[in-house]
Design an enzyme around this catalytic site. Sequence first.
Site, PDB file in Angstrom:
ATOM      1  N   HIS A   1      41.245  38.715  37.723  1.00  5.09           N
ATOM      2  CA  HIS A   1      41.692  39.074  36.472  1.00  5.09           C
ATOM      3  C   HIS A   1      42.504  37.818  35.980  1.00  5.09           C
ATOM      4  O   HIS A   1      43.176  37.124  36.762  1.00  5.09           O
ATOM      5  CB  HIS A   1      42.348  40.074  36.302  1.00  5.09           C
ATOM      6  CG  HIS A   1      41.966  41.678  36.802  1.00  5.09           C
ATOM      7  ND1 HIS A   1      41.805  41.882  38.052  1.00  5.09           N
ATOM      8  CD2 HIS A   1      41.374  42.460  36.029  1.00  5.09           C
ATOM      9  CE1 HIS A   1      41.348  42.994  38.129  1.00  5.09           C
ATOM     10  NE2 HIS A   1      41.081  43.598  36.866  1.00  5.09           N
TER      11      HIS A   1
ATOM     12  N   ASP B   1      45.871  38.064  37.215  1.00  5.00           N
ATOM     13  CA  ASP B   1      46.279  37.837  38.838  1.00  5.00           C
ATOM     14  C   ASP B   1      46.428  36.492  39.175  1.00  5.00           C
ATOM     15  O   ASP B   1      47.358  36.384  39.902  1.00  5.00           O
ATOM     16  CB  ASP B   1      45.029  38.264  39.765  1.00  5.00           C
ATOM     17  CG  ASP B   1      44.053  39.405  39.308  1.00  5.00           C
ATOM     18  OD1 ASP B   1      44.694  40.321  38.677  1.00  5.00           O
ATOM     19  OD2 ASP B   1      42.999  39.324  39.596  1.00  5.00           O
TER      20      ASP B   1
HETATM   21  C1  XUL Z   1      39.787  49.539  38.839  1.00  9.93           C
HETATM   22  C2  XUL Z   1      38.646  48.306  39.097  1.00  9.93           C
HETATM   23  C3  XUL Z   1      39.048  47.096  38.433  1.00  9.93           C
HETATM   24  C4  XUL Z   1      37.990  46.335  38.144  1.00  9.93           C
HETATM   25  C5  XUL Z   1      38.137  45.074  37.258  1.00  9.93           C
HETATM   26  O1  XUL Z   1      39.439  50.621  39.524  1.00  9.93           O
HETATM   27  O2  XUL Z   1      37.641  48.581  39.732  1.00  9.93           O
HETATM   28  O3  XUL Z   1      39.739  46.103  39.405  1.00  9.93           O
HETATM   29  O4  XUL Z   1      36.883  46.013  38.995  1.00  9.93           O
HETATM   30  O5  XUL Z   1      38.962  44.924  36.243  1.00  9.93           O
END
Ligand code: XUL
Length: 444
Positions: free
Chosen positions: A106, A109
């Site tokens: 993300h 992150d």
């Molecule tokens: C949350 C989840 C996230 C997504 C990406 O449950 O799975 O980490 O994979 O935003």
Amino acid sequence: MAKSKNKSYFSGLDRVAYEGPSSENPLAFRHYNPAEVIDGKTMKEHMRFSIAYWHSFRGTGSDPFGPGTIVRPWEKGKDPVSVAKVRLEAGFEFFQKIESPFWCFHDRDIAPEGKTLAESNKILDQVVAHAKQLQKSTGVKLLWGTANLFSNPRFMAGASTNPDAHVFAYAAAQVKKALEVTQELGGENYVFWGGREGYETLLNTNLKREQDHLATFMHMAADYAKSIGFKGQFLIEPKPKEPTKHQYDFDVASGIAFLRTYGLEKIFKFNIETNHATLAGHTFQHEIEVAAAQGMLGSIDANSGDLLLGWDTDQFNTDVKELTLAMVSILRAGGLGSGGFNFDAKLRRQSIDPSDLFHAHIGGMDAYAAAFKVARQILAEGQFERFVADRYSSFDSGFGKDIETRKIGFKELEKLVLTKLGEPTPRSGRQEYLENLLNRYLVK
Ligand code: XUL
Ligand code: CO
């Protein structure tokens, strides 16, 4: 703060070697042999494993009852941007040592948020430049990028489904930038997980308007991706709840209905996460089959839940039976294309050593690789396929075929039953026989 040439962030932990099923070395692969060639492709190419940066390099083991327990030696220094860069170096050392060809992240992150969006974008650019160098020097690639539209308090009532148009605008600007950096790093996919795209109470929510806004947001994202020439696959990652009480893309079936309703079905496929499937009351294989049936199987977030806990525990999955069933469905559907198996899984709170990160991924990769091989054998021998084909064979010819091709209707069928067919003869579904057959592949 740059790493000196030979410095290792994981000293004493070497590149993981394949030693075969009889190995007793807990830090070796027993089933995942990255170099093994099957059907002209290496296992590394078949499996397309990926490491989730948020769990493996930002996870601290914190839970609602206590702070983090996992302290990494590289997490020190006053300047958060320098720390972010050093952390990335540790990450890429791990990706290489664990033989993972991909990683996922993300925006927030990998880089800290600044005081303004402009500042955040500037910081992100600096960190992305460093990631690009590391990708080049290690050969590790980006499976997918995404934007974190759920942690910052501004998103407490959702991002694109927020009742405030200002928040919608902010989320749009953030995703615009996340698409740009995903493209800059050669990301093969872009994921939308709507963590707060849902509601807590209908007393304050206009459900129809929020769903319309979610779809508008996705169209805008697709339009922008097209305008910058982003070629990656868009993926929706369904989850029924957590953090919201009710997330709009609840499961694959409701995701398909949503995409079709809003004319988005040609743009998206699904990123299916095991623990999200079970939270929705489905099996992992069920979600894969529902997506595959519509040609919308995109990628996998590889993890598992805990049968006794009702939340997203994001554990590493070592259940070879569950994974074999999933693999049969994935291989039968023709594989994941530009997707892969991303370990969206985190260490338990008590697993505080760097070696635990290795044990966790070795276990997950080995279980998936073993499942891949068993699934290939199951499909090659075709016993289940033949059983199922035979079970539906009455639709292959005669009036069965006429039903499938809609040549006949209720009137003709009534006449057939009254004049010719009479009462149907029940046939056993043979569930226990099939379960025993499956175990013959699993337990040798
Ligand atoms: C949350 C989840 C996230 C997504 C990406 O449950 O799975 O980490 O994979 O935003
Ligand atoms: Co996920």
